[in-house]
Scaffold this motif. Sequence first.
Motif, PDB file in Angstrom:
ATOM      1  N   MET A   1       0.861  -1.161   0.000  1.00 23.18           N
ATOM      2  CA  MET A   1       0.000   0.000   0.000  1.00 23.18           C
ATOM      3  C   MET A   1       0.908   1.225   0.000  1.00 23.18           C
ATOM      4  N   THR A   2       0.603   2.203  -0.842  1.00 22.30           N
ATOM      5  CA  THR A   2       1.449   3.390  -0.916  1.00 22.30           C
ATOM      6  C   THR A   2       1.287   4.245   0.314  1.00 22.30           C
ATOM      7  N   GLU A   3       2.252   5.147   0.484  1.00 20.74           N
ATOM      8  CA  GLU A   3       2.243   6.021   1.658  1.00 20.74           C
ATOM      9  C   GLU A   3       0.987   6.881   1.713  1.00 20.74           C
ATOM     10  N   PHE A   4       0.432   7.238   0.551  1.00 18.34           N
ATOM     11  CA  PHE A   4      -0.753   8.089   0.524  1.00 18.34           C
ATOM     12  C   PHE A   4      -2.050   7.300   0.702  1.00 18.34           C
ATOM     13  N   ARG A   5      -2.049   6.018   0.367  1.00 20.81           N
ATOM     14  CA  ARG A   5      -3.258   5.220   0.496  1.00 20.81           C
ATOM     15  C   ARG A   5      -3.480   4.751   1.926  1.00 20.81           C
ATOM     16  N   GLY A  67      -9.639  -4.228   4.778  1.00 20.58           N
ATOM     17  CA  GLY A  67      -8.329  -4.823   5.005  1.00 20.58           C
ATOM     18  C   GLY A  67      -7.905  -4.853   6.459  1.00 20.58           C
ATOM     19  N   LEU A  68      -8.851  -4.674   7.355  1.00 18.93           N
ATOM     20  CA  LEU A  68      -8.530  -4.692   8.774  1.00 18.93           C
ATOM     21  C   LEU A  68      -8.701  -6.104   9.329  1.00 18.93           C
ATOM     22  N   SER A  69      -7.917  -6.426  10.325  1.00 19.30           N
ATOM     23  CA  SER A  69      -8.068  -7.706  11.009  1.00 19.30           C
ATOM     24  C   SER A  69      -7.932  -7.452  12.502  1.00 19.30           C
ATOM     25  N   ALA A  70      -8.319  -8.443  13.276  1.00 18.46           N
ATOM     26  CA  ALA A  70      -8.337  -8.281  14.728  1.00 18.46           C
ATOM     27  C   ALA A  70      -7.159  -8.988  15.378  1.00 18.46           C
ATOM     28  N   ILE A  71      -6.588  -8.325  16.362  1.00 16.44           N
ATOM     29  CA  ILE A  71      -5.605  -8.942  17.238  1.00 16.44           C
ATOM     30  C   ILE A  71      -6.341  -9.195  18.549  1.00 16.44           C
ATOM     31  N   GLU A  72      -6.399 -10.453  18.941  1.00 18.96           N
ATOM     32  CA  GLU A  72      -7.124 -10.856  20.147  1.00 18.96           C
ATOM     33  C   GLU A  72      -6.182 -10.837  21.343  1.00 18.96           C
ATOM     34  N   GLU A  73      -6.631 -10.183  22.418  1.00 19.49           N
ATOM     35  CA  GLU A  73      -5.854 -10.096  23.647  1.00 19.49           C
ATOM     36  C   GLU A  73      -6.766 -10.385  24.832  1.00 19.49           C
ATOM     37  N   PRO A  74      -6.186 -10.688  25.984  1.00 18.94           N
ATOM     38  CA  PRO A  74      -7.026 -10.873  27.172  1.00 18.94           C
ATOM     39  C   PRO A  74      -7.696  -9.552  27.560  1.00 18.94           C
ATOM     40  N   PHE A  75      -8.876  -9.627  28.142  1.00 16.21           N
ATOM     41  CA  PHE A  75      -9.525  -8.433  28.671  1.00 16.21           C
ATOM     42  C   PHE A  75      -8.764  -8.051  29.932  1.00 16.21           C
ATOM     43  N   GLY A  88     -12.642 -13.170  29.402  1.00 13.83           N
ATOM     44  CA  GLY A  88     -12.879 -11.976  28.601  1.00 13.83           C
ATOM     45  C   GLY A  88     -11.945 -11.861  27.417  1.00 13.83           C
ATOM     46  N   ILE A  89     -12.234 -10.893  26.558  1.00 13.84           N
ATOM     47  CA  ILE A  89     -11.447 -10.696  25.351  1.00 13.84           C
ATOM     48  C   ILE A  89     -11.418  -9.204  25.007  1.00 13.84           C
ATOM     49  N   THR A  90     -10.280  -8.751  24.512  1.00 11.44           N
ATOM     50  CA  THR A  90     -10.156  -7.420  23.933  1.00 11.44           C
ATOM     51  C   THR A  90      -9.676  -7.605  22.507  1.00 11.44           C
ATOM     52  N   CYS A  91     -10.301  -6.898  21.580  1.00 15.04           N
ATOM     53  CA  CYS A  91      -9.960  -7.016  20.170  1.00 15.04           C
ATOM     54  C   CYS A  91      -9.524  -5.661  19.637  1.00 15.04           C
ATOM     55  N   LYS A  92      -8.343  -5.653  19.031  1.00 12.16           N
ATOM     56  CA  LYS A  92      -7.818  -4.442  18.408  1.00 12.16           C
ATOM     57  C   LYS A  92      -7.868  -4.650  16.906  1.00 12.16           C
ATOM     58  N   TRP A  93      -8.789  -3.933  16.257  1.00  8.88           N
ATOM     59  CA  TRP A  93      -8.962  -4.026  14.811  1.00  8.88           C
ATOM     60  C   TRP A  93      -8.098  -2.967  14.144  1.00  8.88           C
ATOM     61  N   GLY A  94      -7.299  -3.378  13.169  1.00  2.00           N
ATOM     62  CA  GLY A  94      -6.453  -2.448  12.436  1.00  2.00           C
ATOM     63  C   GLY A  94      -5.861  -3.126  11.215  1.00  2.00           C
ATOM     64  N   ASN A  95      -5.026  -2.396  10.515  1.00  2.00           N
ATOM     65  CA  ASN A  95      -4.352  -2.931   9.342  1.00  2.00           C
ATOM     66  C   ASN A  95      -2.989  -3.443   9.782  1.00  2.00           C
ATOM     67  N   PRO A  96      -2.750  -4.759   9.675  1.00  2.64           N
ATOM     68  CA  PRO A  96      -1.490  -5.322  10.153  1.00  2.64           C
ATOM     69  C   PRO A  96      -0.275  -4.841   9.359  1.00  2.64           C
ATOM     70  N   GLU A  97      -0.491  -4.282   8.168  1.00  7.25           N
ATOM     71  CA  GLU A  97       0.612  -3.785   7.344  1.00  7.25           C
ATOM     72  C   GLU A  97       1.053  -2.387   7.751  1.00  7.25           C
ATOM     73  N   VAL A  98       0.282  -1.732   8.634  1.00  6.57           N
ATOM     74  CA  VAL A  98       0.595  -0.367   9.030  1.00  6.57           C
ATOM     75  C   VAL A  98       0.990  -0.366  10.504  1.00  6.57           C
ATOM     76  N   PRO A  99       2.290  -0.141  10.783  1.00 14.05           N
ATOM     77  CA  PRO A  99       2.729  -0.135  12.186  1.00 14.05           C
ATOM     78  C   PRO A  99       2.361   1.179  12.870  1.00 14.05           C
ATOM     79  N   THR A 100       1.162   1.222  13.431  1.00 16.93           N
ATOM     80  CA  THR A 100       0.691   2.443  14.077  1.00 16.93           C
ATOM     81  C   THR A 100      -0.386   2.115  15.091  1.00 16.93           C
ATOM     82  N   ASP A 101      -0.633   3.043  15.978  1.00 16.02           N
ATOM     83  CA  ASP A 101      -1.777   2.895  16.874  1.00 16.02           C
ATOM     84  C   ASP A 101      -2.913   3.807  16.430  1.00 16.02           C
ATOM     85  N   HIS A 102      -2.711   4.544  15.336  1.00 19.22           N
ATOM     86  CA  HIS A 102      -3.758   5.407  14.795  1.00 19.22           C
ATOM     87  C   HIS A 102      -4.688   4.576  13.920  1.00 19.22           C
ATOM     88  N   GLY A 103      -5.979   4.823  14.011  1.00 17.03           N
ATOM     89  CA  GLY A 103      -6.938   4.095  13.200  1.00 17.03           C
ATOM     90  C   GLY A 103      -7.289   2.732  13.748  1.00 17.03           C
TER      91      GLY A 103
END
Length: 175
Positions: A1-5, A67-75, A88-103
């Motif tokens: 994915m390009t930097e602008f996309r 293109g988002l997927s979930a990372i499953e963690e303990p609650f 319990g469960i905590t799910c962090k949905w994001g794009n695994p190709e983008v190393p960020t906590d934004h979005g």
Amino acid sequence: MTEFRRPAALLLAGAAMLSLAACTPKGETPDPDTTTPANEGAAAPDAHPTCTTIIPETLVADFKEYGLSAIEEPFAFGDPATTKVEGGITCKWGNPEVPTDHGVQIYGWAPMDESGREKWTAFLTEQGWTHSEGDGLEYFGDPFAEGGMTYAFGDGFVIVADTEDALPLVSFPAS
């Protein structure tokens, strides 16, 4: 994915979450035909929450389409090594190709008995989380970000989302 996309994809994911979130102010009853209400009770004893069962199927489909997927963690109420809630469960949905906590979208659900509720509400209070009550839930919000990460305790459960407005999306089993 390009930097602008990348930013565009993250914005689309955020827009999808916001478009699906029914932002009902505390104390008002959401329209059951248009929203997913917060969990009204504990799940069946043999049921296990997953990242695809604590939020609506339509939201899961939208996230996957973007293109988002979930990372499953303990609650947990912080460090899972010391504040983990069994079952319990905590799910962090994001794009695994983008190393960020934004979005990243965060949703979580855990069973909670009365003694656990007393323990964890006292913990959040000691940590300075803001407290409020409404529509049958007890809320604890991030003291550093109004409208940010919020826990809500109900009868037999606790839920969490990265924004207070996203809490109505979380339930188990998802309705």
